[in-house]
Design a protein around this motif. Structure first.
Motif, short mmCIF file in Angstrom:
data_model
loop_
_atom_site.label_atom_id
_atom_site.label_comp_id
_atom_site.label_asym_id
_atom_site.label_seq_id
_atom_site.Cartn_x
_atom_site.Cartn_y
_atom_site.Cartn_z
N ILE A 277 36.24 -41.54 -54.32
CA ILE A 277 35.49 -42.24 -55.48
C ILE A 277 34.46 -41.10 -55.92
CG2 ILE A 277 33.50 -43.73 -55.99
CD1 ILE A 277 34.38 -45.57 -53.56
N GLN A 278 34.46 -41.17 -57.23
CA GLN A 278 33.52 -40.06 -58.05
C GLN A 278 32.17 -40.64 -58.37
OE1 GLN A 278 35.63 -37.80 -60.81
NE2 GLN A 278 37.40 -37.98 -59.74
N TYR A 279 30.98 -39.82 -58.10
CA TYR A 279 29.54 -40.20 -58.63
C TYR A 279 29.24 -39.23 -59.41
CZ TYR A 279 30.15 -43.27 -54.45
OH TYR A 279 30.69 -44.17 -53.54
N LEU A 280 28.14 -39.49 -60.32
CA LEU A 280 27.58 -38.41 -61.06
C LEU A 280 25.99 -38.75 -60.93
CD1 LEU A 280 27.64 -36.02 -62.81
CD2 LEU A 280 27.58 -37.54 -64.90
N VAL A 281 25.36 -37.88 -60.31
CA VAL A 281 23.74 -38.08 -60.13
C VAL A 281 23.25 -37.70 -61.38
CG1 VAL A 281 21.92 -37.74 -58.40
CG2 VAL A 281 24.23 -38.04 -57.44
N ILE A 282 22.72 -38.38 -62.27
CA ILE A 282 22.12 -38.20 -63.60
C ILE A 282 20.96 -37.21 -63.35
CG2 ILE A 282 21.19 -38.75 -65.75
CD1 ILE A 282 24.20 -39.28 -65.18
N GLY A 283 19.97 -37.52 -62.58
CA GLY A 283 18.64 -36.63 -62.49
C GLY A 283 19.13 -35.23 -62.08
N ALA A 284 19.94 -34.82 -61.24
CA ALA A 284 20.35 -33.56 -60.74
C ALA A 284 21.63 -33.05 -61.37
CB ALA A 284 20.60 -33.71 -59.26
N ILE A 285 22.09 -33.91 -62.20
CA ILE A 285 23.56 -33.49 -62.81
C ILE A 285 24.52 -33.21 -61.79
CG2 ILE A 285 24.76 -32.73 -64.91
CD1 ILE A 285 22.06 -32.61 -66.33
N THR A 286 24.82 -33.79 -60.98
CA THR A 286 25.35 -33.53 -59.63
C THR A 286 26.48 -34.08 -59.44
OG1 THR A 286 23.26 -32.46 -58.62
CG2 THR A 286 25.24 -32.71 -57.30
N PRO A 287 27.90 -33.97 -59.49
CA PRO A 287 28.93 -34.72 -59.47
C PRO A 287 29.49 -34.43 -57.90
CG PRO A 287 29.58 -32.71 -60.94
CD PRO A 287 28.26 -32.54 -60.38
N ILE A 288 29.71 -35.74 -57.46
CA ILE A 288 29.87 -36.04 -56.09
C ILE A 288 31.33 -36.68 -55.84
CG2 ILE A 288 29.16 -37.38 -53.77
CD1 ILE A 288 26.51 -36.82 -54.97
N ILE A 289 32.13 -36.09 -54.84
CA ILE A 289 33.25 -36.78 -54.47
C ILE A 289 32.98 -37.43 -53.09
CG2 ILE A 289 35.88 -36.50 -54.03
CD1 ILE A 289 35.70 -34.29 -56.46
N ARG A 290 33.65 -38.74 -52.89
CA ARG A 290 33.44 -39.22 -51.72
C ARG A 290 35.11 -39.49 -51.29
NH1 ARG A 290 30.66 -45.33 -50.91
NH2 ARG A 290 31.17 -45.49 -48.42
N ILE A 291 35.53 -38.79 -50.12
CA ILE A 291 36.97 -38.86 -49.59
C ILE A 291 36.91 -39.82 -48.37
CG2 ILE A 291 38.57 -37.48 -48.77
CD1 ILE A 291 37.18 -35.05 -50.25
N GLY A 292 37.74 -40.94 -48.41
CA GLY A 292 38.02 -41.80 -47.52
C GLY A 292 39.47 -42.03 -47.26
N ASP A 293 39.67 -42.90 -46.28
CA ASP A 293 40.98 -43.21 -45.84
C ASP A 293 41.00 -44.68 -45.59
OD1 ASP A 293 43.68 -42.82 -45.13
OD2 ASP A 293 43.27 -42.00 -43.26
N TYR A 294 42.16 -45.30 -45.57
CA TYR A 294 42.37 -46.57 -45.29
C TYR A 294 42.75 -46.68 -43.46
CZ TYR A 294 43.19 -48.07 -50.05
OH TYR A 294 43.00 -48.23 -51.32
N GLU A 295 42.15 -47.80 -43.19
CA GLU A 295 42.49 -47.98 -41.80
C GLU A 295 43.06 -49.40 -41.63
OE1 GLU A 295 38.74 -47.79 -39.75
OE2 GLU A 295 38.67 -45.62 -39.44
N ASN A 296 44.46 -49.48 -41.32
CA ASN A 296 44.99 -50.87 -41.22
C ASN A 296 44.53 -51.85 -42.34
OD1 ASN A 296 46.69 -52.82 -40.16
ND2 ASN A 296 45.54 -53.42 -38.53
N ILE A 297 44.84 -51.42 -43.51
CA ILE A 297 44.28 -52.48 -44.64
C ILE A 297 44.92 -53.68 -44.45
CG2 ILE A 297 45.92 -51.56 -46.26
CD1 ILE A 297 42.13 -52.19 -46.76
N ASP A 298 46.13 -54.04 -43.89
CA ASP A 298 46.55 -55.23 -44.16
C ASP A 298 46.20 -56.31 -43.03
OD1 ASP A 298 48.32 -54.58 -46.17
OD2 ASP A 298 49.70 -53.58 -44.98
N GLY A 299 45.56 -55.51 -41.85
CA GLY A 299 45.00 -56.47 -40.98
C GLY A 299 43.62 -57.26 -41.14
N PRO A 300 43.36 -58.47 -40.86
CA PRO A 300 41.98 -59.04 -41.04
C PRO A 300 40.86 -58.34 -40.74
CG PRO A 300 43.06 -60.12 -38.79
CD PRO A 300 44.19 -58.86 -39.64
N LYS A 301 41.07 -57.24 -39.88
CA LYS A 301 39.88 -56.55 -39.38
C LYS A 301 40.12 -54.99 -39.99
CE LYS A 301 37.49 -58.81 -36.10
NZ LYS A 301 36.28 -59.16 -36.30
N GLY A 302 40.76 -54.86 -41.00
CA GLY A 302 41.42 -53.76 -41.45
C GLY A 302 40.23 -53.16 -42.50
N GLY A 303 40.42 -52.09 -42.96
CA GLY A 303 39.31 -51.38 -43.74
C GLY A 303 39.49 -50.12 -44.22
N TYR A 304 38.30 -49.58 -44.45
CA TYR A 304 38.37 -48.18 -44.98
C TYR A 304 37.35 -47.33 -44.57
CZ TYR A 304 35.96 -51.60 -47.58
OH TYR A 304 35.31 -52.73 -47.68
#
Length: 135
Positions: free
Chosen positions: A3-30
């Protein structure tokens, strides 16, 4: 996945890097793995280099507008940290109980992630958001 963000006050681009964890299970997630923060050349519209420290600043990202604050002005806010809420919107409604599984603080210095709560804080209705006081 990221996910990408842009912090306007600081004009700072941020990238959030993540991964799926068993997304198909009822307790799955990211899960957020790390953040990358960059300096932006606003004249050229290009990323300059990765920033390794925020100094006394802390950044808040999530479903609502990202913001940056001077941590020395707010008790309990840690300097050089990125505070994040669960905003993996595509997966939010797919999981049992809703979202709220991936929230915490990211220490930019040592890449350590610390959860806000010892348990999950789930909501099937609304993703968690930051409230920014106006002083």
């Amino acid at each position: 996945m990221y996910i990408q963000y842009l912090v306007i006050g600081a004009i700072t681009p941020i990238i959030r890097i993540g991964d799926y964890e068993n997304i198909d299970g009822p307790k799955g997630g990211y899960k957020t793995l790390k953040f990358k923060v960059f300096e932006l050349d606003v004249i050229k519209g290009e990323l300059k280099e990765e920033i390794k420290t925020l100094g006394e600043s802390a950044i808040f990202v999530g479903r609502n507008t990202p913001s940056s604050v001077d941590s020395s002005k707010f008790r309990g806010v840690k300097p050089n940290h990125i505070y994040f809420t669960d905003d993996w919107a595509d997966q939010f409604n797919e999981l049992e109980g809703g979202g709220g599984r991936d929230m915490g603080t990211y220490n930019l210095e040592d890449a350590n992630i610390e959860a806000f709560y010892p348990e999950e804080s789930l909501s099937p209705i609304c993703p968690p958001t930051w409230v920014t006081p106006s002083f």
